[in-house]
Design an enzyme around this catalytic site. Structure first.
Site, PDB file in Angstrom:
ATOM      1  N   ARG A  35       0.826  -1.220   0.000  1.00 48.49           N
ATOM      2  CA  ARG A  35       0.000   0.000   0.000  1.00 48.49           C
ATOM      3  C   ARG A  35       0.855   1.262   0.000  1.00 48.49           C
ATOM      4  NH1 ARG A  35      -5.651  -0.641   2.001  1.00 48.49           N
ATOM      5  NH2 ARG A  35      -6.190  -2.656   1.129  1.00 48.49           N
ATOM      6  N   ARG A  39      -3.852   6.507   0.877  1.00 44.16           N
ATOM      7  CA  ARG A  39      -4.419   7.689   1.530  1.00 44.16           C
ATOM      8  C   ARG A  39      -3.474   8.438   2.454  1.00 44.16           C
ATOM      9  NH1 ARG A  39      -9.487   4.421   3.449  1.00 44.16           N
ATOM     10  NH2 ARG A  39      -7.776   2.932   3.403  1.00 44.16           N
ATOM     11  N   ARG A  48      -7.388  11.022  -6.100  1.00 43.55           N
ATOM     12  CA  ARG A  48      -8.584  10.233  -5.768  1.00 43.55           C
ATOM     13  C   ARG A  48      -9.840  11.098  -5.830  1.00 43.55           C
ATOM     14  NH1 ARG A  48     -12.449   7.526  -4.161  1.00 43.55           N
ATOM     15  NH2 ARG A  48     -12.572   6.160  -2.341  1.00 43.55           N
ATOM     16  N   ASP A  85      -6.724  -3.222  -7.177  1.00 40.46           N
ATOM     17  CA  ASP A  85      -7.277  -3.861  -5.984  1.00 40.46           C
ATOM     18  C   ASP A  85      -7.505  -5.339  -6.273  1.00 40.46           C
ATOM     19  OD1 ASP A  85      -8.397  -2.904  -3.207  1.00 40.46           O
ATOM     20  OD2 ASP A  85      -9.650  -4.546  -3.904  1.00 40.46           O
ATOM     21  N   TYR A 161     -14.841 -12.394   0.036  1.00 43.44           N
ATOM     22  CA  TYR A 161     -15.548 -11.190  -0.418  1.00 43.44           C
ATOM     23  C   TYR A 161     -16.736 -11.551  -1.301  1.00 43.44           C
ATOM     24  CZ  TYR A 161     -11.832  -8.370   1.552  1.00 43.44           C
ATOM     25  OH  TYR A 161     -10.960  -7.776   2.431  1.00 43.44           O
TER      26      TYR A 161
HETATM   27  O1  CP3 Z   1       0.010  -1.947  -2.354  1.00 46.05           O
HETATM   28  C1  CP3 Z   1      -0.352  -1.061  -3.150  1.00 46.05           C
HETATM   29  O2  CP3 Z   1       0.009   0.138  -3.040  1.00 46.05           O
HETATM   30  C2  CP3 Z   1      -1.199  -1.441  -4.354  1.00 46.05           C
HETATM   31  C3  CP3 Z   1      -2.580  -1.206  -4.226  1.00 46.05           C
HETATM   32  C4  CP3 Z   1      -3.470  -2.144  -3.413  1.00 46.05           C
HETATM   33  C5  CP3 Z   1      -4.726  -1.694  -2.922  1.00 46.05           C
HETATM   34  N1  CP3 Z   1      -5.351  -2.762  -2.366  1.00 46.05           N
HETATM   35  C6  CP3 Z   1      -5.230  -0.317  -3.026  1.00 46.05           C
HETATM   36  C7  CP3 Z   1      -6.368   0.101  -2.181  1.00 46.05           C
HETATM   37  C8  CP3 Z   1      -3.342  -3.495  -3.101  1.00 46.05           C
HETATM   38  C9  CP3 Z   1      -2.184  -4.443  -3.346  1.00 46.05           C
HETATM   39  C10 CP3 Z   1      -4.547  -3.878  -2.450  1.00 46.05           C
HETATM   40  C11 CP3 Z   1      -4.819  -5.252  -1.988  1.00 46.05           C
HETATM   41  C12 CP3 Z   1      -6.028  -5.513  -1.216  1.00 46.05           C
HETATM   42  N2  CP3 Z   1      -7.276  -4.997  -1.375  1.00 46.05           N
HETATM   43  C13 CP3 Z   1      -6.098  -6.497  -0.213  1.00 46.05           C
HETATM   44  C14 CP3 Z   1      -4.975  -7.411   0.195  1.00 46.05           C
HETATM   45  C15 CP3 Z   1      -3.996  -6.753   1.088  1.00 46.05           C
HETATM   46  C16 CP3 Z   1      -4.513  -6.479   2.452  1.00 46.05           C
HETATM   47  O3  CP3 Z   1      -4.597  -5.283   2.794  1.00 46.05           O
HETATM   48  O4  CP3 Z   1      -4.781  -7.440   3.187  1.00 46.05           O
HETATM   49  C17 CP3 Z   1      -7.424  -6.515   0.287  1.00 46.05           C
HETATM   50  C18 CP3 Z   1      -7.961  -7.400   1.380  1.00 46.05           C
HETATM   51  C19 CP3 Z   1      -8.165  -5.558  -0.471  1.00 46.05           C
HETATM   52  C20 CP3 Z   1      -9.625  -5.261  -0.380  1.00 46.05           C
HETATM   53  C21 CP3 Z   1      -9.845  -3.863  -0.020  1.00 46.05           C
HETATM   54  N3  CP3 Z   1      -9.592  -2.791  -0.841  1.00 46.05           N
HETATM   55  C22 CP3 Z   1     -10.351  -3.366   1.203  1.00 46.05           C
HETATM   56  C23 CP3 Z   1     -10.733  -4.233   2.392  1.00 46.05           C
HETATM   57  C24 CP3 Z   1     -10.386  -1.982   1.083  1.00 46.05           C
HETATM   58  C25 CP3 Z   1     -10.944  -0.998   2.086  1.00 46.05           C
HETATM   59  C26 CP3 Z   1     -10.069  -0.926   3.267  1.00 46.05           C
HETATM   60  C27 CP3 Z   1      -9.431   0.435   3.373  1.00 46.05           C
HETATM   61  O5  CP3 Z   1      -8.220   0.474   3.647  1.00 46.05           O
HETATM   62  O6  CP3 Z   1     -10.176   1.413   3.190  1.00 46.05           O
HETATM   63  C28 CP3 Z   1      -9.874  -1.636  -0.177  1.00 46.05           C
HETATM   64  C29 CP3 Z   1      -9.717  -0.271  -0.724  1.00 46.05           C
HETATM   65  C30 CP3 Z   1      -8.360   0.144  -1.171  1.00 46.05           C
HETATM   66  N4  CP3 Z   1      -7.506  -0.616  -1.932  1.00 46.05           N
HETATM   67  C31 CP3 Z   1      -7.754   1.399  -0.924  1.00 46.05           C
HETATM   68  C32 CP3 Z   1      -6.502   1.386  -1.565  1.00 46.05           C
HETATM   69  C33 CP3 Z   1      -5.497   2.495  -1.650  1.00 46.05           C
HETATM   70  C34 CP3 Z   1      -8.395   2.572  -0.181  1.00 46.05           C
HETATM   71  C35 CP3 Z   1      -9.502   3.113  -1.040  1.00 46.05           C
HETATM   72  C36 CP3 Z   1      -9.627   4.611  -1.026  1.00 46.05           C
HETATM   73  O7  CP3 Z   1      -8.724   5.328  -1.530  1.00 46.05           O
HETATM   74  O8  CP3 Z   1     -10.668   5.072  -0.550  1.00 46.05           O
END
Ligand code: CP3
Length: 352
Positions: A35, A39, A48, A85, A161
């Site tokens: 990540r 944010r 965003r 994602d 999911y």
């Molecule tokens: O690592 C990186 O920088 C690449 C981008 C990336 C995102 N999600 C961007 C994201 C990667 C590799 C993921 C993987 C991901 N997504 C996982 C596996 C890793 C982990 O964290 O366990 C999972 C379970 C998800 C599913 C997911 N996506 C959730 C549960 C959420 C909401 C949680 C949160 O942090 O708000 C997301 C949204 C998400 N994916 C965001 C980002 C930057 C935040 C969204 C936003 O900008 O509002």
């Protein structure tokens, strides 16, 4: 520089992260953070805000490329990770996926075998064509010595999911399916596994140098269920990619799997294994030999910063020196992380 060192031709043998994944102890170790785009960066929040929804951000080539570059402009990371994602695979299979503001991901939960059978790979690559364009633009634009990582979710985590319709703490619906209707659950896992193999092959063809499989909820299963729904699908994906793309390493992340990491490493044999913060590194060096290890700083220490952060980073470095290792967090950066703490972290590692 040694006089006989060849000039930087941009060949991937210059990529330190790939050297570590091929089993070489690289010092100081390569570093990137899960990540790393997100944010905690004001420039991410600005992009965003202009992109519309989170899915629109992921499927807009210009925006996703921009957001991937953002952390590389600030920090000397050894890798860029495709901004996307893990829920792109359910989306590609035709399930509705959206992000409700402040609530995390939402999907139309699967309710029947007919709905599982209706998931289709027919339009999969069409629906995800933006992702392949993002990967190929990134490979052309990032520095030659920077590794480009593609990724996907592992099937069990994706299935949670798809059955729950969003995030869950207990995974009660998904577990009900896997014990009450194991044949239906197997059909879903098989479909997701096949789609994930195709998806990662296309990312690699588009320019990804290595890929990571996120099994974020691996810790929810034990015993036979861990074997069948975590180990087997990861093993099938790793074997399929070794077959079609033998030069491209795969990093697996069966997060919080505890002692089950050992069986996972032995059966899946990934080039890299990403460790959550609870895995003792001396144990990992002995029991998980054969894999390049990645991890495993607690992301909340990066929020705290200061001496507590400095000490823990040194401790991880001392434990892993002389071993194929990639410095990373044990889970993704959290939004409240001060960006200057990331600067402190990277400078400390580069100074070893
Ligand atoms: O690592 C990186 O920088 C690449 C981008 C990336 C995102 N999600 C961007 C994201 C990667 C590799 C993921 C993987 C991901 N997504 C996982 C596996 C890793 C982990 O964290 O366990 C999972 C379970 C998800 C599913 C997911 N996506 C959730 C549960 C959420 C909401 C949680 C949160 O942090 O708000 C997301 C949204 C998400 N994916 C965001 C980002 C930057 C935040 C969204 C936003 O900008 O509002």
């Amino acid at each position: 520089m040694h006089p006989s060192t060849p000039p930087d031709t941009g060949h991937h043998s210059d990529r330190r992260l790939l050297q570590a994944l091929s089993g070489t102890a690289v010092w100081p170790p390569p570093v990137w953070l899960m990540r790393q785009a997100g944010r905690y960066l004001p420039e991410y929040r600005a992009t965003r805000a202009t992109a519309g929804g989170f899915m629109d951000l992921c499927l807009s080539v210009d925006h996703a490329v921009e957001v991937t570059h953002q952390p590389l402009r600030r920090y000397q990371f050894d890798a860029a990770i495709l901004f996307s994602d893990i829920l792109m695979v359910p989306y590609g299979l035709g399930q509705a996926v959206w992000f409700a503001e402040g609530e995390g991901p939402k999907l139309t939960a699967l309710r029947s075998r007919a709905e599982i059978d209706a998931l289709s790979t027919d339009r999969f690559h069409d629906r995800l064509s933006a992702i392949y364009q993002i990967v190929s633009r990134l490979r052309a634009e990032i520095p030659a010595q920077t590794t480009l990582l593609g990724f996907a979710g592992a099937p069990w985590t994706i299935a949670t999911y798809m059955f729950e319709g969003g995030s869950s703490k207990s995974f009660e619906t998904a577990k009900r399916w896997l014990w009450h209707a194991p044949d239906d659950f197997a059909a879903l896992i098989e479909r997701v596994t096949d789609a994930t193999i195709q998806y990662l092959r296309r990312q690699i063809d588009a320019g990804a140098d290595a890929v990571q499989l996120f099994d974020s909820w691996a810790s929810a299963l034990g015993g036979e269920a861990f074997e069948r729904w975590v180990i087997e699908p990861n093993a099938r994906i790793v074997a399929a990619l070794k077959d079609s793309h033998p030069a491209t390493p795969v990093i697996c992340f069966p997060r919080a799997a505890g002692v089950q990491y050992r069986a996972f490493a032995q059966r899946v044999k990934p080039a890299g294994l990403s460790l959550d913060p609870t895995v003792p590194l001396d144990w990992a060096r002995g029991e998980l030999a054969g894999c390049c290890l990645q991890g495993n700083l607690d992301p909340l220490l990066l929020v705290t910063g200061g001496d507590a952060l400095r000490r823990e980073v040194d401790r991880i470095g001392e434990a892993m020196r002389g071993y194929p290792f990639i410095f990373n967090l044990g889970h993704g950066i959290v939004p409240q992380t001060p960006p200057e703490h990331v600067t402190q972290l990277v400078e400390q590692i580069r100074g070893w």
